[in-house]
Design a protein around this motif. Sequence first.
Motif, PDB file in Angstrom:
ATOM      1  N   GLN A  47       0.705  -1.366  -0.089  1.00 55.49           N
ATOM      2  CA  GLN A  47       0.083  -0.086   0.064  1.00 55.49           C
ATOM      3  C   GLN A  47       0.761   1.214   0.008  1.00 55.49           C
ATOM      4  OE1 GLN A  47      -3.444   0.504   1.965  1.00 55.49           O
ATOM      5  NE2 GLN A  47      -4.370  -1.501   1.407  1.00 55.49           N
ATOM      6  N   ASP A  48       2.163   1.155   0.201  1.00 55.14           N
ATOM      7  CA  ASP A  48       3.040   2.287   0.283  1.00 55.14           C
ATOM      8  C   ASP A  48       3.166   2.967  -1.137  1.00 55.14           C
ATOM      9  OD1 ASP A  48       3.514   1.969   3.100  1.00 55.14           O
ATOM     10  OD2 ASP A  48       5.281   0.965   2.995  1.00 55.14           O
ATOM     11  N   ASP A  49       3.318   1.989  -1.930  1.00 51.41           N
ATOM     12  CA  ASP A  49       3.225   2.211  -3.428  1.00 51.41           C
ATOM     13  C   ASP A  49       1.910   2.777  -4.181  1.00 51.41           C
ATOM     14  OD1 ASP A  49       6.067   1.701  -3.193  1.00 51.41           O
ATOM     15  OD2 ASP A  49       5.899  -0.487  -3.874  1.00 51.41           O
ATOM     16  N   ALA A  50       0.894   2.426  -3.427  1.00 50.55           N
ATOM     17  CA  ALA A  50      -0.411   2.895  -4.090  1.00 50.55           C
ATOM     18  C   ALA A  50      -0.773   4.135  -4.238  1.00 50.55           C
ATOM     19  CB  ALA A  50      -1.538   2.118  -3.365  1.00 50.55           C
ATOM     20  N   SER A  51      -0.976   4.907  -5.327  1.00 52.20           N
ATOM     21  CA  SER A  51      -1.351   6.200  -5.530  1.00 52.20           C
ATOM     22  C   SER A  51      -2.724   6.607  -4.894  1.00 52.20           C
ATOM     23  CB  SER A  51      -1.127   6.448  -7.088  1.00 52.20           C
ATOM     24  OG  SER A  51      -2.290   5.776  -7.641  1.00 52.20           O
ATOM     25  N   PRO A  52      -3.052   7.622  -4.685  1.00 49.54           N
ATOM     26  CA  PRO A  52      -4.319   8.109  -4.243  1.00 49.54           C
ATOM     27  C   PRO A  52      -5.460   7.289  -5.059  1.00 49.54           C
ATOM     28  CG  PRO A  52      -2.901   9.859  -4.153  1.00 49.54           C
ATOM     29  CD  PRO A  52      -2.126   8.724  -5.060  1.00 49.54           C
ATOM     30  N   VAL A  53      -5.188   7.388  -6.660  1.00 52.72           N
ATOM     31  CA  VAL A  53      -6.418   7.128  -7.344  1.00 52.72           C
ATOM     32  C   VAL A  53      -6.414   5.383  -7.253  1.00 52.72           C
ATOM     33  CG1 VAL A  53      -6.732   6.477  -9.833  1.00 52.72           C
ATOM     34  CG2 VAL A  53      -5.629   8.626  -9.320  1.00 52.72           C
ATOM     35  N   VAL A  54      -5.434   4.766  -6.776  1.00 50.81           N
ATOM     36  CA  VAL A  54      -5.748   3.327  -7.070  1.00 50.81           C
ATOM     37  C   VAL A  54      -6.391   2.977  -5.545  1.00 50.81           C
ATOM     38  CG1 VAL A  54      -4.421   1.111  -6.321  1.00 50.81           C
ATOM     39  CG2 VAL A  54      -3.587   2.820  -8.169  1.00 50.81           C
ATOM     40  N   LEU A  55      -6.014   3.953  -4.416  1.00 47.54           N
ATOM     41  CA  LEU A  55      -6.685   3.729  -3.115  1.00 47.54           C
ATOM     42  C   LEU A  55      -8.135   4.138  -3.299  1.00 47.54           C
ATOM     43  CD1 LEU A  55      -3.987   5.006  -0.861  1.00 47.54           C
ATOM     44  CD2 LEU A  55      -4.742   2.684  -1.174  1.00 47.54           C
ATOM     45  N   ALA A  56      -8.467   5.009  -4.065  1.00 48.22           N
ATOM     46  CA  ALA A  56      -9.799   5.521  -4.198  1.00 48.22           C
ATOM     47  C   ALA A  56     -10.704   4.594  -4.951  1.00 48.22           C
ATOM     48  CB  ALA A  56      -9.786   6.934  -4.984  1.00 48.22           C
ATOM     49  N   ARG A  57     -10.094   3.879  -6.180  1.00 44.23           N
ATOM     50  CA  ARG A  57     -10.717   2.821  -6.979  1.00 44.23           C
ATOM     51  C   ARG A  57     -11.043   1.546  -6.012  1.00 44.23           C
ATOM     52  NH1 ARG A  57      -7.542   3.348 -12.370  1.00 44.23           N
ATOM     53  NH2 ARG A  57      -8.531   5.057 -13.255  1.00 44.23           N
ATOM     54  N   ARG A  58     -10.122   1.393  -5.143  1.00 43.60           N
ATOM     55  CA  ARG A  58     -10.402   0.283  -4.280  1.00 43.60           C
ATOM     56  C   ARG A  58     -11.446   0.419  -3.261  1.00 43.60           C
ATOM     57  NH1 ARG A  58      -4.748  -0.822  -1.749  1.00 43.60           N
ATOM     58  NH2 ARG A  58      -4.430  -1.394  -3.762  1.00 43.60           N
ATOM     59  N   ARG A  59     -11.540   1.432  -2.697  1.00 40.22           N
ATOM     60  CA  ARG A  59     -12.675   2.072  -1.720  1.00 40.22           C
ATOM     61  C   ARG A  59     -13.852   2.012  -2.486  1.00 40.22           C
ATOM     62  NH1 ARG A  59     -14.126   3.108   3.065  1.00 40.22           N
ATOM     63  NH2 ARG A  59     -15.262   5.052   3.800  1.00 40.22           N
ATOM     64  N   ALA A  60     -14.072   2.578  -4.008  1.00 40.21           N
ATOM     65  CA  ALA A  60     -15.252   2.546  -4.572  1.00 40.21           C
ATOM     66  C   ALA A  60     -15.653   1.109  -5.015  1.00 40.21           C
ATOM     67  CB  ALA A  60     -14.840   3.466  -5.807  1.00 40.21           C
ATOM     68  N   ARG A  61     -14.779   0.321  -5.266  1.00 44.19           N
ATOM     69  CA  ARG A  61     -15.102  -0.917  -5.626  1.00 44.19           C
ATOM     70  C   ARG A  61     -15.637  -1.792  -4.282  1.00 44.19           C
ATOM     71  NH1 ARG A  61     -10.109  -3.584  -6.599  1.00 44.19           N
ATOM     72  NH2 ARG A  61      -9.860  -1.748  -7.882  1.00 44.19           N
ATOM     73  N   TYR A  62     -15.206  -1.385  -2.944  1.00 47.17           N
ATOM     74  CA  TYR A  62     -15.443  -1.961  -1.805  1.00 47.17           C
ATOM     75  C   TYR A  62     -17.249  -1.730  -1.734  1.00 47.17           C
ATOM     76  CZ  TYR A  62     -15.351  -4.043   2.842  1.00 47.17           C
ATOM     77  OH  TYR A  62     -15.418  -4.553   4.002  1.00 47.17           O
ATOM     78  N   LEU A  63     -17.393  -0.170  -1.821  1.00 49.20           N
ATOM     79  CA  LEU A  63     -18.728   0.398  -1.773  1.00 49.20           C
ATOM     80  C   LEU A  63     -19.529  -0.054  -2.616  1.00 49.20           C
ATOM     81  CD1 LEU A  63     -20.763   2.283  -0.625  1.00 49.20           C
ATOM     82  CD2 LEU A  63     -20.057   4.204  -2.501  1.00 49.20           C
ATOM     83  N   THR A  64     -19.204  -0.304  -3.982  1.00 46.70           N
ATOM     84  CA  THR A  64     -20.089  -1.297  -4.983  1.00 46.70           C
ATOM     85  C   THR A  64     -20.524  -2.489  -4.471  1.00 46.70           C
ATOM     86  OG1 THR A  64     -18.833   0.141  -6.605  1.00 46.70           O
ATOM     87  CG2 THR A  64     -20.245  -1.973  -7.404  1.00 46.70           C
ATOM     88  N   GLY A  65     -19.532  -3.337  -3.994  1.00 42.76           N
ATOM     89  CA  GLY A  65     -19.540  -4.757  -3.504  1.00 42.76           C
ATOM     90  C   GLY A  65     -20.716  -4.476  -2.353  1.00 42.76           C
ATOM     91  N   LEU A  66     -20.637  -3.532  -1.476  1.00 43.73           N
ATOM     92  CA  LEU A  66     -21.680  -3.455  -0.391  1.00 43.73           C
ATOM     93  C   LEU A  66     -22.938  -3.255  -0.801  1.00 43.73           C
ATOM     94  CD1 LEU A  66     -22.370  -3.258   2.660  1.00 43.73           C
ATOM     95  CD2 LEU A  66     -21.517  -0.928   2.718  1.00 43.73           C
ATOM     96  N   LEU A  67     -23.285  -2.234  -1.795  1.00 44.45           N
ATOM     97  CA  LEU A  67     -24.264  -1.974  -2.376  1.00 44.45           C
ATOM     98  C   LEU A  67     -24.906  -3.084  -3.076  1.00 44.45           C
ATOM     99  CD1 LEU A  67     -23.646   1.557  -3.571  1.00 44.45           C
ATOM    100  CD2 LEU A  67     -24.939   1.055  -1.795  1.00 44.45           C
TER     101      LEU A  67
END
Length: 96
Positions: A4-24
């Motif tokens: 996660q140290d190498d992950a850009s903010p875009v990658v982290l935002a996409r990961r969080r959006a994917r997690y929200l999509t799974g929840l929905l």
Amino acid sequence: MNPQDDASPVVLARRRARYLTGLLWHIGVFVIINAAFWALDLALGAPGAQWAGWITAIWGFALAFHVLAYLIDGRQLEDRKTRKYLDRDRSPSSGR
């Protein structure tokens, strides 16, 4: 090194959006399937024996944990705590 140290903010935002999509999706499937179970149970079930209630309760319990995991966002919490402990251990006042 933490990946996660190498992950850009875009990658982290996409990961969080994917997690929200799974929840929905989980919430949507829960509502649709349980509505069908309740309709079937009320149409065909014996009076007083709602088996759909048990399914809804158990699945609702699991869904509550999914929502809780999303709200707490455990992965980011773990990263923040790790950084906090590392910073504390590296500080000159830590006694090391």
